[in-house]
Design a protein around this motif. Structure first.
Motif, short mmCIF file in Angstrom:
data_model
loop_
_atom_site.label_atom_id
_atom_site.label_comp_id
_atom_site.label_asym_id
_atom_site.label_seq_id
_atom_site.Cartn_x
_atom_site.Cartn_y
_atom_site.Cartn_z
N LEU A 1 -47.88 69.61 96.26
CA LEU A 1 -47.14 68.66 97.08
C LEU A 1 -48.07 67.61 97.67
N PHE A 2 -49.19 68.04 98.24
CA PHE A 2 -50.10 67.09 98.88
C PHE A 2 -50.80 66.22 97.85
N LEU A 3 -51.12 66.78 96.69
CA LEU A 3 -51.72 65.97 95.63
C LEU A 3 -50.75 64.89 95.18
N VAL B 1 -49.97 75.20 107.81
CA VAL B 1 -48.72 75.49 108.52
C VAL B 1 -47.58 75.64 107.52
N MET B 2 -47.53 74.74 106.54
CA MET B 2 -46.46 74.78 105.55
C MET B 2 -46.56 76.04 104.68
N TRP C 1 -48.82 59.31 95.27
CA TRP C 1 -47.66 58.43 95.38
C TRP C 1 -47.81 57.46 96.55
N LEU C 2 -48.24 57.98 97.69
CA LEU C 2 -48.39 57.15 98.88
C LEU C 2 -49.43 56.06 98.68
N ALA C 3 -50.53 56.42 97.97
CA ALA C 3 -51.60 55.44 97.74
C ALA C 3 -51.12 54.25 96.92
N GLY C 4 -50.17 54.48 96.04
CA GLY C 4 -49.71 53.40 95.17
C GLY C 4 -48.39 52.78 95.57
N ALA D 1 -46.82 79.94 97.23
CA ALA D 1 -46.81 79.01 98.37
C ALA D 1 -48.04 78.12 98.35
N ASP D 2 -49.19 78.71 98.06
CA ASP D 2 -50.45 77.96 98.02
C ASP D 2 -50.41 76.89 96.93
#
Length: 260
Positions: free
Chosen positions: A201-203, A179-180, A208-211, A194-195
């Motif tokens: 971004l997701f990587l 979608v993004m 970041w979120l995991a840590g 864009a790809d």
């Protein structure tokens, strides 16, 4: 010596689980037997001692532990008596009782890894019947830890929910990313840029979120309270009820896992 036999071991999921286990030395190549209908051996060239067969009965006779890594709809073609053997199923939708009835073993573990297994990033919940031993549980924990994080759950209904939440999760994230990407293209960004941008971004966000010490909810609140562009975007998404479609998707996938 314990021999591990994997029915469907050369398929994408079997290979994604086995290659990390081989690379980390948890499974010895000489103690591994793989079967596939096609006789395909690709993906295991680094371990020449792995044995291959197209005969599932032969694999069963050689093995102490059997991993079932085939599509649920293909189980009907497996006519095997696995009495006394530990069966580990990585198939959705087939409950332990059905596996016991079909294969005549009381030693059942059901697990739900995901597509991130080969990168060592899967979350794999697993459930067991009362018949398994402490050694069986240790094997399951160790094997699935080779491809990420493994957690034992207490009920099959919980496993069904995780089939939706984390088993299907990578595809849900891919849908959000798509979608993004499409929105970026619509706003004039070149498709290849864009790809790359959204993948990165997701990587980065996932790492970041995991840590992060904050919970995801804390992170959303921090950015919303701060104001600015991120807060504007988050507020618009929340007002559009972003939670509704996500919850509906998880409910539909869970229902499918539970009912087959």
């Amino acid at each position: 010596m314990t021999t591990l036999g994997v029915i469907g071991g050369t398929g994408w999921l079997g290979g994604a689980l086995l290659r990390p286990a081989l690379a980390k030395g948890f499974v010895a190549a000489a103690d591994l037997v793989l079967s596939s209908r096609s006789g395909n051996r690709a993906g295991f060239e680094a371990w020449p001692d792995v044995r291959f067969t197209t005969d599932n009965a032969e694999l069963a006779a050689r093995s102490d532990i059997i991993i079932l890594s085939v599509r649920p709809e293909d189980v009907g073609a497996l006519d095997l008596d696995l009495s006394g053997k530990l069966i580990i199923s990585v198939m959705a939708r087939l409950p332990a009782a059905a596996l016991t009835a079909r294969f005549k073993s009381e030693h059942i573990i059901r697990a739900m890894p995901n597509a991130c297994a080969e990168q060592g990033l899967s979350f794999t919940p697993w459930f067991s019947t009362p018949g398994i031993t402490a050694a069986d549980a240790d094997f399951a924990d160790g094997f699935f830890a080779c491809s990420g994080r493994a957690v034992r759950v207490s009920t099959e209904s919980e496993l069904d929910y995780f089939t939706a939440l984390t088993g299907s999760g990578p595809a849900f994230i891919a849908a959000f990313a798509d979608v993004m990407i499409r929105d970026a293209i619509k706003n004039g960004v070149a498709p290849d840029v864009a790809d790359i941008a959204v993948r990165q971004l997701f990587l980065g966000a996932g790492t970041w979120l995991a840590g992060a010490s904050e919970t995801p909810a804390d992170t959303v609140r921090i950015f919303t309270d701060y104001g600015g562009t991120t807060a504007a975007g988050l507020t618009a998404m929340l007002l559009a009820d972003i939670t509704g479609p996500i919850s509906k998707g998880l409910a539909a996938a869970t229902e499918k896992a539970a009912k087959g």
